[in-house]
Scaffold this active site. Structure first.
Site, PDB file in Angstrom:
ATOM      1  CE  LYS A  37       1.245 -21.208 -16.586  1.00 34.91           C
ATOM      2  NZ  LYS A  37       2.024 -22.276 -15.988  1.00 34.91           N
ATOM      3  NE  ARG A 108       1.193 -26.484 -16.533  1.00 39.54           N
ATOM      4  CZ  ARG A 108       1.454 -27.269 -17.570  1.00 39.54           C
ATOM      5  NH1 ARG A 108       1.009 -26.932 -18.780  1.00 39.54           N
ATOM      6  NH2 ARG A 108       2.152 -28.365 -17.428  1.00 39.54           N
ATOM      7  N   GLY A 117       2.372 -21.116  -7.709  1.00 39.77           N
ATOM      8  CA  GLY A 117       1.738 -22.079  -6.808  1.00 39.77           C
ATOM      9  C   GLY A 117       0.450 -21.604  -6.155  1.00 39.77           C
ATOM     10  CG  MET A 119      -4.552 -18.783  -8.899  1.00 36.51           C
ATOM     11  SD  MET A 119      -4.998 -17.714 -10.240  1.00 36.51           S
ATOM     12  CE  MET A 119      -3.420 -17.285 -10.918  1.00 36.51           C
ATOM     13  NE  ARG A 361       7.728 -18.228 -13.661  1.00 37.59           N
ATOM     14  CZ  ARG A 361       7.003 -18.946 -12.828  1.00 37.59           C
ATOM     15  NH1 ARG A 361       5.703 -18.861 -12.843  1.00 37.59           N
ATOM     16  NH2 ARG A 361       7.564 -19.761 -11.968  1.00 37.59           N
ATOM     17  CG  HIS A 479       5.668 -22.837  -2.494  1.00 33.50           C
ATOM     18  ND1 HIS A 479       5.726 -22.484  -1.174  1.00 33.50           N
ATOM     19  CD2 HIS A 479       4.783 -22.019  -3.083  1.00 33.50           C
ATOM     20  CE1 HIS A 479       4.877 -21.516  -0.971  1.00 33.50           C
ATOM     21  NE2 HIS A 479       4.288 -21.214  -2.116  1.00 33.50           N
ATOM     22  NE  ARG A 601       9.954  12.644  12.906  1.00 36.77           N
ATOM     23  CZ  ARG A 601      10.034  11.790  11.897  1.00 36.77           C
ATOM     24  NH1 ARG A 601      11.182  11.215  11.599  1.00 36.77           N
ATOM     25  NH2 ARG A 601       8.965  11.515  11.174  1.00 36.77           N
ATOM     26  NE  ARG A 657       9.409  18.140  13.275  1.00 38.60           N
ATOM     27  CZ  ARG A 657       8.787  16.964  13.266  1.00 38.60           C
ATOM     28  NH1 ARG A 657       7.982  16.662  12.263  1.00 38.60           N
ATOM     29  NH2 ARG A 657       8.981  16.097  14.222  1.00 38.60           N
ATOM     30  CD  GLU A 785       3.284  18.104  10.511  1.00 33.76           C
ATOM     31  OE1 GLU A 785       3.595  16.910  10.532  1.00 33.76           O
ATOM     32  OE2 GLU A 785       3.862  18.959  11.200  1.00 33.76           O
ATOM     33  CB  SER A 804       8.823  19.543   4.281  1.00 34.65           C
ATOM     34  OG  SER A 804       9.095  18.165   4.308  1.00 34.65           O
ATOM     35  N   GLY A 806       4.393  16.568   5.563  1.00 35.19           N
ATOM     36  CA  GLY A 806       4.466  15.615   6.669  1.00 35.19           C
ATOM     37  C   GLY A 806       3.334  14.631   6.489  1.00 35.19           C
ATOM     38  CB  THR A 807       2.832  11.994   3.974  1.00 31.77           C
ATOM     39  OG1 THR A 807       4.180  11.561   4.079  1.00 31.77           O
ATOM     40  CG2 THR A 807       2.647  12.864   2.760  1.00 31.77           C
ATOM     41  CG  ASN A 808       4.801  10.104   9.024  1.00 30.97           C
ATOM     42  OD1 ASN A 808       4.754   9.359   8.063  1.00 30.97           O
ATOM     43  ND2 ASN A 808       5.937  10.471   9.602  1.00 30.97           N
ATOM     44  CG  ASP A 809       1.325  14.404  12.230  1.00 29.86           C
ATOM     45  OD1 ASP A 809       0.622  13.678  12.956  1.00 29.86           O
ATOM     46  OD2 ASP A 809       2.448  14.828  12.556  1.00 29.86           O
ATOM     47  CB  CYS A 871      10.149  15.039   5.764  1.00 24.58           C
ATOM     48  SG  CYS A 871       8.950  16.048   6.653  1.00 24.58           S
ATOM     49  CE1 TYR A 891      12.870  17.396   1.353  1.00 18.82           C
ATOM     50  CE2 TYR A 891      13.152  19.490   0.206  1.00 18.82           C
ATOM     51  CZ  TYR A 891      12.775  18.763   1.331  1.00 18.82           C
ATOM     52  OH  TYR A 891      12.308  19.417   2.439  1.00 18.82           O
TER      53      TYR A 891
HETATM   54  C1  PEP Z   1       4.947  13.771   9.467  1.00 22.36           C
HETATM   55  O1  PEP Z   1       3.964  14.025  10.157  1.00 22.36           O
HETATM   56  O2  PEP Z   1       4.871  13.231   8.360  1.00 22.36           O
HETATM   57  C2  PEP Z   1       6.294  14.086   9.952  1.00 22.36           C
HETATM   58  C3  PEP Z   1       7.339  13.880   9.204  1.00 22.36           C
HETATM   59  O3  PEP Z   1       6.389  14.490  11.224  1.00 22.36           O
HETATM   60  P1  PEP Z   1       6.379  13.503  12.475  1.00 22.36           P
HETATM   61  O4  PEP Z   1       6.410  12.116  11.956  1.00 22.36           O
HETATM   62  O5  PEP Z   1       7.566  13.837  13.278  1.00 22.36           O
HETATM   63  O6  PEP Z   1       5.097  13.882  13.128  1.00 22.36           O
HETATM   64 MG    MG Z   2       4.214  15.377  11.805  1.00 25.43          MG
END
Ligand code: PEP
Ligand code: MG
Length: 914
Positions: A37, A108, A117, A119, A361, A479, A601, A657, A785, A804, A806-809, A871, A891
């Site tokens: 602002k 303000r 809204g 603050m 803004r 709002h 999968r 996989r 992973e 690749s 496997g960022t979940n694990d 992935c 990728y």
């Molecule tokens: C992971 O672990 O990121 C993954 C892609 O494998 P999954 O989710 O099947 O364990």
């Molecule tokens: Mg996994």
């Protein structure tokens, strides 16, 4: 002002930046220091727009305030006084003047990014018992003067002095006092505020002050400087109020940014019928249409428009009410867009026919509007296509894919009323009348609509939980409308025929009464409200691309989408693949622009029909021969699936996989399931029960899954490799395009695991190629992973042709947090800012990201051309996609509907890097 004598830690000694009177100390590029602002007020003053004079206290003061026990830098007081003196000089008025018209100020907040809204604000500051009389004399308008004073005491009492509703009270105490005087003097608590006379307002001021004394034990401050000091402290304090914290968490705004405070001379929209206030957008923020859009109220201050207490008129109507002011606003609209090169959301006040700008803004907009505005601004030459790509929030692209009502179902639905279309899309759900119950129902898996008279920032949690929001009051800049649009929520507001009864928890409209928990439906594009549940159907883009029920030339939204995606491709290096386990998913993802599959999968292919029983038979087998027999039953299914997927890929790369089934997901757990399976696979139930008990794992996600299964039971890997190669050879022969399968081994921690699995894959490949008399190229790689894999990636890359992530694990094992049940403490972790975002949604860049970086560097050290992807679910999260770009991944791979988001994020990352 309570100052601190210790040495100042801020980066400069200038804490106050003045603006107005045709010049400014700051400018529009100084948002970090002056807040959005403050920076734009300075910028507008510089380009000659009519801005009332004022000054901005910097965000550094806010940081200082919190770092130094709520005290201020020693120099601040004097700088504020100088700022006020400059304003007095420009206006020819004195702050707190008791003889002539006093200079009143607005105080303000103004953070780097707007937090509508969230603050606090105090208007009409500087009035007291004496200066209000001076104002009466100067204006000859006692009602106006006392209305200003009444508003000031109410706002200050609420915000600064903390006079608020007790738990046993139904209404805010100041509002209750207003209702009481209306009842006493006019026999009706609902008469409009404008009916209150100067005398009523004067009486209200004294009742308000008595209330302040009763609730706080202190007299309301008379000294303008004391008022100013209190207001500045309250605004800085509001940076850490509950709703501001919730808002910051939702939008990832760091707490250390702090807010600036803007002190600006008041201009009055409430002097009479020649004055008014409004909020306008240079284009339609819901649809993106290039039209002057917004609303105004005559004889009102800006808060009346935003608060949604009176329903304002559309800004186009100002043309008839006050043509000169309308034309001035049209001129300003053009100046703003030409100067800022973006759609602006601005507040104005008309005081006695003169237009003043109070704020501008970049306007919040829906995903749909963001697309349209960006594309049309490119056409108009206001921005280039790269700016368009940068400007569209990647996480809003999915709004383009939001459902609309099913055409047939909506024809049958009972239309109840029409409100204002404030956030596009169709939503259907069970209604709830307060945020808490809305959240509770949503947590229980219900689709919910939040219905309120009007929303306030306290409703934020309910709005987040709801599919859509319906309000009885308030305009398109209320709002509810602003916040809903920003969140991409469907919203209908100002539906004034809707009667909301909080006590009985009912909504009555169109002659029907709905209880909490009943279904209603709303269309935030048309503003229509319907009874009951109405089926929804996919967006235009889905209809053009996926269901093919609409022609591209009939959909403007689709055309914009196609243009944007083309621009993305023109600048992106990193590819976007998809996580798909079926031909249909693959086709959908390719229609959205996926360039291959990054993760198929294979265990997900076994959930269909009888296959799960064969898998169970395979897992439960105690003898190799039984297992081989069970596995061979799966072969034809697997091969058929792979053929379908290779065909859908039409030569694009596909990473398949090998089996990675957490055993608990596949084993029959209940007695009924076990009895049922016993019959189907002709195995005694006792044997099944014993095997299930034997196979029980305390931590199945850390158990016998991934390549550990293929190592214990090589016949499983053999079957899968055979299915892949037979399918690949046959599809390349049948379809005439090359199929190059990328076979991915999961949950590798040791190079040797991969070596063992690769040996099986290579052996089967050789066999199949000999049998078929034909071969295909293929790659063998691994998921990264497990942290051990990341830190030994140089060794693993000697075998792996690709990685690749496997960022979940990798998140689960890297942080030691279960990906399945860490939900209970993560919100608190976010609240305490131990983590900035949910680590399973957005990569923990400092931790998991570092493991990835190590793996990338080590992998490249032994295999410089190694193909690198991601992935895990993070592959569709814009911030994670950008992070992957900095690592130079080949990728990212994400679920089909997130492909457009990832494409846009990847393009933005490429532009940022360039
Ligand atoms: C992971 O672990 O990121 C993954 C892609 O494998 P999954 O989710 O099947 O364990
Ligand atoms: Mg996994």
């Amino acid at each position: 002002m309570s100052t601190n004598s210790c040495a100042c830690s801020a980066s400069t000694d200038k804490f106050v930046y003045s603006f107005g009177g045709g010049s400014a100390d700051g400018n529009g590029s100084m948002k970090n220091l002056l807040g959005g602002k403050g920076a734009n007020l300075a910028e507008m003053a510089r380009i000659g727009l009519p801005v009332p004079p004022g000054f901005t206290i910097t965000t550094e003061v806010c940081t200082y305030y919190y770092d130094h026990g709520c005290t201020y830098p020693a120099q601040l007081d004097a700088q504020i006084k100088e700022g006020i003196a400059r304003m007095e000089q420009i206006l020819g008025r004195k702050f707190g003047d008791t003889e002539a018209m006093p200079m009143l100020v607005a105080v303000r907040s103004g953070a780097r990014e707007s937090m509508p809204g969230m603050m606090d604000t105090i208007l009409n500051l500087g009035l007291n018992e004496k200066s209000v009389e001076a104002m009466v004399k100067a204006t000859g308008n006692p009602r106006f003067a006392w209305d200003c004073y009444r508003r000031f005491v109410q706002m200050y009492g609420d915000v600064v002095l903390g006079v608020q509703k007790n738990p046993d009270e139904d209404h805010e105490p100041f509002e209750a006092a207003i209702a009481a005087i209306k009842e006493e003097r006019y026999g009706n608590a609902d008469v409009e505020d404008t009916k209150l006379s100067a005398d009523d307002l004067k009486e209200l001021v004294s009742r308000f002050k008595a209330l302040v004394l009763e609730r706080t034990g202190h007299e309301f401050p008379e000294c303008p400087w004391e008022q100013l000091q209190g207001a500045i402290g309250a605004v800085f304090g509001s940076w850490n109020n509950d709703r501001a914290i919730v808002y910051r968490q939702k939008y990832g705004i760091p707490s250390e940014w702090g807010t600036a405070v803007n002190v600006q001379a008041m201009v009055f929209g409430n002097t009479g019928e020649e004055s008014g206030s409004g909020v306008a957008f240079t284009r339609n923020p819901a649809s993106g249409e290039n039209e002057f859009y917004g609303e105004f109220l005559m004889n009102a201050q800006g808060e009346d428009v935003v608060a949604g207490v009176r329903t304002p008129a559309p800004v186009a109507a100002l043309h008839d009410v006050m043509p000169a002011a309308f034309n001035e606003l049209m001129r300003i609209r053009e100046v703003l867009e030409n100067h800022f090169h973006d759609m602006q959301d601005f507040e104005f006040t008309i005081q006695d026919r003169t237009v003043y700008m109070l704020q501008t803004r970049n306007g919040k907009r829906t995903g749909v509007a963001a697309f349209r505005i960006a594309c049309e601004m490119v056409e108009q030459g206001l921005i280039d296509w790269k700016t368009a790509v940068r400007r569209i929030p990647a996480d809003q692209v999915d709004q383009l894919l939001t459902p609309i009502f099913d055409r047939e179902a909506i024809k049958q639905a009972k239309m109840l009323t029409r409100g204002l279309p404030a956030g596009p899309g169709a939503a259907t759900g069970r209604i709830y009348l307060n945020a808490e119950r809305c959240v509770e129902a949503a947590d229980n898996g219900e689709k919910v609509l939040l219905v309120r008279l009007e929303t306030s920032p306290e409703d934020l949690r309910g709005m987040i939980a709801a599919e859509g929001i319906l309000t009885a009051r308030g305009g398109v800049s209320s709002h509810a409308a602003l916040v809903a649009r920003q969140m991409g929520k469907v919203c209908v507001c100002g539906a004034d025929e809707v009667i909301v009864d909080y006590n009985n928890r009912t909504v009555t409209v169109g002659g029907m009464t709905f209880n909490e928990g009943d279904y209603m439906s709303i269309d935030g594009t048309s503003g229509l409200v319907y009874a009951g549940k109405v089926e929804t159907s996919p967006s235009e883009i889905i209809q053009v691309l996926i269901s093919k029920t609409m022609k591209p030339e009939d959909s403007r939204t689709y055309q914009n989408f196609a243009r944007l995606m083309q621009w993305c491709d023109d600048c992106t290096k990193m590819k976007v693949r998809t996580n798909a386990d079926s031909p249909k998913q693959t086709e959908t993802a390719i229609a959205f622009g996926a360039t291959g599959i990054g993760l198929c999968r294979t265990e997900h292919m076994f959930f269909e029909g009888d296959r799960i029983d064969f898998v169970r038979e395979m897992i439960l087998s105690t003898k190799k021969s039984d297992r081989v027999a069970a596995v061979s039953k799966l072969l034809p299914y697997q091969k058929g699936d792979f053929k379908g997927i290779f065909k859908a890929l039409k030569g694009l790369p596909g990473t398949i996989r090998l089996l990675d089934p957490p055993l608990h997901e596949f084993l029959p757990q209940t007695k009924e399931q076990q009895l049922d399976l016993a019959q189907k696979i002709c195995m005694p139930v006792e044997v099944i029960m014993r095997r299930v008990a034997e196979l029980h794992e305390f931590n199945p996600m850390l158990g016998h899954r991934g390549c550990r299964l293929g190592i214990a039971y090589p016949e499983i890997t053999e079957m899968q490799a055979r299915a892949i190669f037979e399918a690949a050879v046959e599809v390349s022969q049948e379809e005439g395009f090359a199929v190059v399968p990328e076979i991915m081994v999961p949950l590798v921690a040791f190079k040797k695991e991969l070596d063992i699995q690769k040996a099986i894959i290579d052996k089967v490949a050789k066999q199949v190629f000999e049998e078929k008399g034909a071969k295909v190229d293929y790659l063998v790689g691994t998921m990264i992973e497990i942290p051990r894999a990341a830190v030994t990636a140089d060794e693993i890359a000697e075998t792996a042709q690709f990685f690749s992530f496997g960022t979940n694990d990798l998140t689960q094992t890297g942080l030691g947090m279960s990906r399945d049940d860490s939900g209970s403490f993560l919100p608190q972790y976010q609240e305490l800012e131990i983590i900035k975002k949910n680590v399973f949604a957005s990569i923990d860049q400092e931790g998991v990201g570092k493991l990835m970086k190590i793996a990338v560097e080590l992998g490249r050290s032994t295999r410089p051309d190694i193909k690198l992807g991601i992935c895990g679910e993070h592959g569709g999260d814009p911030a994670s996609v950008k992070f992957c770009n900095t690592l130079g991944l080949t990728y990212v791979s994400c679920s089909p509907y997130r492909v457009p988001t990832a494409r846009l994020a990847a393009a933005q990352a490429a532009l940022e890097q360039a």
